[in-house]
Write a protein that holds these residues in place. Sequence first.
Motif, PDB file in Angstrom:
ATOM      1  N   LYS A   9       0.776  -1.245  -0.072  1.00 14.30           N
ATOM      2  CA  LYS A   9       0.094   0.042  -0.083  1.00 14.30           C
ATOM      3  C   LYS A   9       0.816   1.338  -0.101  1.00 14.30           C
ATOM      4  O   LYS A   9       0.421   2.257  -0.844  1.00 14.30           O
ATOM      5  CB  LYS A   9      -0.933   0.096   1.197  1.00 14.30           C
ATOM      6  CG  LYS A   9      -1.983  -0.912   1.079  1.00 14.30           C
ATOM      7  CD  LYS A   9      -3.050  -0.694   2.289  1.00 14.30           C
ATOM      8  CE  LYS A   9      -4.351  -1.448   2.040  1.00 14.30           C
ATOM      9  NZ  LYS A   9      -5.197  -0.943   3.121  1.00 14.30           N
ATOM     10  N   THR A  10       1.924   1.117   0.785  1.00  8.82           N
ATOM     11  CA  THR A  10       2.852   2.302   0.721  1.00  8.82           C
ATOM     12  C   THR A  10       3.580   2.671  -0.548  1.00  8.82           C
ATOM     13  O   THR A  10       3.493   3.802  -1.046  1.00  8.82           O
ATOM     14  CB  THR A  10       4.065   2.161   1.693  1.00  8.82           C
ATOM     15  OG1 THR A  10       3.455   1.814   3.125  1.00  8.82           O
ATOM     16  CG2 THR A  10       4.935   3.389   1.693  1.00  8.82           C
ATOM     17  N   VAL A  11       3.876   1.697  -1.420  1.00  9.87           N
ATOM     18  CA  VAL A  11       4.444   1.793  -2.763  1.00  9.87           C
ATOM     19  C   VAL A  11       3.495   2.272  -3.482  1.00  9.87           C
ATOM     20  O   VAL A  11       3.512   3.147  -4.497  1.00  9.87           O
ATOM     21  CB  VAL A  11       4.858   0.261  -3.280  1.00  9.87           C
ATOM     22  CG1 VAL A  11       5.215   0.560  -4.865  1.00  9.87           C
ATOM     23  CG2 VAL A  11       6.116   0.048  -2.400  1.00  9.87           C
ATOM     24  N   PRO A  27      -8.143  -3.426   0.531  1.00  9.28           N
ATOM     25  CA  PRO A  27      -7.550  -4.577   0.251  1.00  9.28           C
ATOM     26  C   PRO A  27      -8.306  -5.214  -1.084  1.00  9.28           C
ATOM     27  O   PRO A  27      -7.632  -5.953  -1.694  1.00  9.28           O
ATOM     28  CB  PRO A  27      -7.738  -5.403   1.428  1.00  9.28           C
ATOM     29  CG  PRO A  27      -8.868  -4.931   2.412  1.00  9.28           C
ATOM     30  CD  PRO A  27      -8.799  -3.284   1.857  1.00  9.28           C
ATOM     31  N   GLU A  28      -9.490  -4.806  -1.396  1.00 10.74           N
ATOM     32  CA  GLU A  28     -10.367  -5.566  -2.438  1.00 10.74           C
ATOM     33  C   GLU A  28     -10.541  -4.560  -3.600  1.00 10.74           C
ATOM     34  O   GLU A  28     -11.152  -5.060  -4.675  1.00 10.74           O
ATOM     35  CB  GLU A  28     -11.692  -6.180  -1.910  1.00 10.74           C
ATOM     36  CG  GLU A  28     -11.349  -6.967  -0.734  1.00 10.74           C
ATOM     37  CD  GLU A  28     -10.590  -8.297  -1.318  1.00 10.74           C
ATOM     38  OE1 GLU A  28     -10.761  -8.779  -2.516  1.00 10.74           O
ATOM     39  OE2 GLU A  28     -10.019  -8.898  -0.564  1.00 10.74           O
ATOM     40  N   THR A  29     -10.135  -3.395  -3.595  1.00 13.90           N
ATOM     41  CA  THR A  29     -10.388  -2.413  -4.570  1.00 13.90           C
ATOM     42  C   THR A  29      -9.498  -2.875  -5.854  1.00 13.90           C
ATOM     43  O   THR A  29      -8.527  -3.300  -5.620  1.00 13.90           O
ATOM     44  CB  THR A  29      -9.684  -1.009  -4.039  1.00 13.90           C
ATOM     45  OG1 THR A  29     -10.576  -0.750  -2.822  1.00 13.90           O
ATOM     46  CG2 THR A  29      -9.940  -0.047  -5.245  1.00 13.90           C
ATOM     47  N   ASP A  30     -10.214  -2.794  -6.810  1.00 13.67           N
ATOM     48  CA  ASP A  30      -9.614  -3.427  -8.187  1.00 13.67           C
ATOM     49  C   ASP A  30      -8.626  -2.132  -8.658  1.00 13.67           C
ATOM     50  O   ASP A  30      -9.215  -0.996  -8.865  1.00 13.67           O
ATOM     51  CB  ASP A  30     -10.715  -3.488  -9.120  1.00 13.67           C
ATOM     52  CG  ASP A  30     -10.263  -4.128 -10.474  1.00 13.67           C
ATOM     53  OD1 ASP A  30      -9.198  -3.612 -11.083  1.00 13.67           O
ATOM     54  OD2 ASP A  30     -10.768  -5.219 -10.858  1.00 13.67           O
ATOM     55  N   LEU A  31      -7.349  -2.515  -8.563  1.00 13.79           N
ATOM     56  CA  LEU A  31      -6.691  -1.389  -8.955  1.00 13.79           C
ATOM     57  C   LEU A  31      -6.329  -0.670 -10.335  1.00 13.79           C
ATOM     58  O   LEU A  31      -6.339   0.233 -10.800  1.00 13.79           O
ATOM     59  CB  LEU A  31      -5.026  -1.662  -8.527  1.00 13.79           C
ATOM     60  CG  LEU A  31      -4.605  -2.285  -7.282  1.00 13.79           C
ATOM     61  CD1 LEU A  31      -3.414  -2.972  -7.142  1.00 13.79           C
ATOM     62  CD2 LEU A  31      -4.836  -1.179  -6.378  1.00 13.79           C
ATOM     63  N   ILE A  32      -6.998  -1.580 -11.255  1.00 11.69           N
ATOM     64  CA  ILE A  32      -7.100  -1.186 -12.540  1.00 11.69           C
ATOM     65  C   ILE A  32      -8.447  -0.601 -12.903  1.00 11.69           C
ATOM     66  O   ILE A  32      -8.450   0.616 -13.374  1.00 11.69           O
ATOM     67  CB  ILE A  32      -6.865  -2.586 -13.722  1.00 11.69           C
ATOM     68  CG1 ILE A  32      -5.404  -3.088 -13.454  1.00 11.69           C
ATOM     69  CG2 ILE A  32      -7.104  -2.221 -14.992  1.00 11.69           C
ATOM     70  CD1 ILE A  32      -5.062  -4.523 -13.912  1.00 11.69           C
ATOM     71  N   ASP A  65      -4.250 -10.854 -13.284  1.00 14.59           N
ATOM     72  CA  ASP A  65      -5.222 -11.232 -12.175  1.00 14.59           C
ATOM     73  C   ASP A  65      -4.360 -11.187 -10.856  1.00 14.59           C
ATOM     74  O   ASP A  65      -4.912 -10.765  -9.815  1.00 14.59           O
ATOM     75  CB  ASP A  65      -5.782 -12.586 -12.311  1.00 14.59           C
ATOM     76  CG  ASP A  65      -6.945 -12.638 -13.405  1.00 14.59           C
ATOM     77  OD1 ASP A  65      -7.475 -11.704 -13.508  1.00 14.59           O
ATOM     78  OD2 ASP A  65      -7.338 -13.800 -13.700  1.00 14.59           O
ATOM     79  N   ASP A  66      -3.064 -11.355 -10.797  1.00 16.44           N
ATOM     80  CA  ASP A  66      -2.320 -11.261  -9.702  1.00 16.44           C
ATOM     81  C   ASP A  66      -2.289  -9.864  -9.036  1.00 16.44           C
ATOM     82  O   ASP A  66      -1.690  -9.456  -8.124  1.00 16.44           O
ATOM     83  CB  ASP A  66      -0.879 -11.597  -9.737  1.00 16.44           C
ATOM     84  CG  ASP A  66      -0.664 -13.160 -10.148  1.00 16.44           C
ATOM     85  OD1 ASP A  66      -1.699 -13.999  -9.398  1.00 16.44           O
ATOM     86  OD2 ASP A  66       0.059 -13.405 -10.797  1.00 16.44           O
ATOM     87  N   LEU A  67      -2.506  -8.734  -9.891  1.00 19.66           N
ATOM     88  CA  LEU A  67      -2.435  -7.354  -9.651  1.00 19.66           C
ATOM     89  C   LEU A  67      -3.841  -6.861  -9.830  1.00 19.66           C
ATOM     90  O   LEU A  67      -3.656  -5.435  -9.725  1.00 19.66           O
ATOM     91  CB  LEU A  67      -1.520  -6.561 -10.910  1.00 19.66           C
ATOM     92  CG  LEU A  67      -0.402  -7.128 -11.213  1.00 19.66           C
ATOM     93  CD1 LEU A  67       0.355  -6.923 -12.589  1.00 19.66           C
ATOM     94  CD2 LEU A  67       0.691  -6.528  -9.970  1.00 19.66           C
ATOM     95  N   ARG A  68      -4.668  -7.453  -9.762  1.00 19.88           N
ATOM     96  CA  ARG A  68      -6.165  -6.784  -9.636  1.00 19.88           C
ATOM     97  C   ARG A  68      -6.349  -6.207  -8.143  1.00 19.88           C
ATOM     98  O   ARG A  68      -6.894  -4.903  -8.250  1.00 19.88           O
ATOM     99  CB  ARG A  68      -7.195  -8.080  -9.614  1.00 19.88           C
ATOM    100  CG  ARG A  68      -7.361  -8.412 -11.050  1.00 19.88           C
ATOM    101  CD  ARG A  68      -7.994  -7.018 -11.821  1.00 19.88           C
ATOM    102  NE  ARG A  68      -8.113  -7.439 -13.158  1.00 19.88           N
ATOM    103  CZ  ARG A  68      -8.762  -6.529 -14.060  1.00 19.88           C
ATOM    104  NH1 ARG A  68      -8.938  -5.310 -13.657  1.00 19.88           N
ATOM    105  NH2 ARG A  68      -8.703  -7.009 -15.418  1.00 19.88           N
ATOM    106  N   SER A  69      -5.848  -6.578  -7.027  1.00 19.58           N
ATOM    107  CA  SER A  69      -6.226  -5.957  -5.744  1.00 19.58           C
ATOM    108  C   SER A  69      -4.977  -6.190  -4.940  1.00 19.58           C
ATOM    109  O   SER A  69      -4.088  -6.955  -5.148  1.00 19.58           O
ATOM    110  CB  SER A  69      -7.505  -6.505  -5.218  1.00 19.58           C
ATOM    111  OG  SER A  69      -7.340  -7.783  -4.554  1.00 19.58           O
ATOM    112  N   VAL A  70      -4.919  -5.251  -3.775  1.00 16.56           N
ATOM    113  CA  VAL A  70      -3.893  -5.281  -2.921  1.00 16.56           C
ATOM    114  C   VAL A  70      -3.720  -6.624  -2.204  1.00 16.56           C
ATOM    115  O   VAL A  70      -2.586  -7.179  -2.125  1.00 16.56           O
ATOM    116  CB  VAL A  70      -4.075  -4.408  -1.735  1.00 16.56           C
ATOM    117  CG1 VAL A  70      -2.991  -4.471  -0.717  1.00 16.56           C
ATOM    118  CG2 VAL A  70      -3.923  -2.915  -2.523  1.00 16.56           C
TER     119      VAL A  70
END
Length: 85
Positions: A9-11, A27-32, A65-70
Amino acid sequence: MDEIELKIKTVLAGVFPEGTSLDGIGPETDLIDEWGMDSLQMISFLLGIEDAFDIELDYGNLRLDDLRSVRQFTGYVAGLGVTMR
């Protein structure tokens, strides 16, 4: 929140627009889809992760898919055997 998730999260907070707080990154927010992470931000994020954890990511085996959420990425990083110092 565990130490790996906190570091991720810091990064992310450093990659997202200024003023993004750690608490604002769920933690579940879709980063994309929800955060709109673009390819340049993704590269900055992944390079930041390599620096933060002193690891070298295997980009050939890293799936979107590994990058979808924290939470998903935390599981991916933990699966690499990362230990916190």
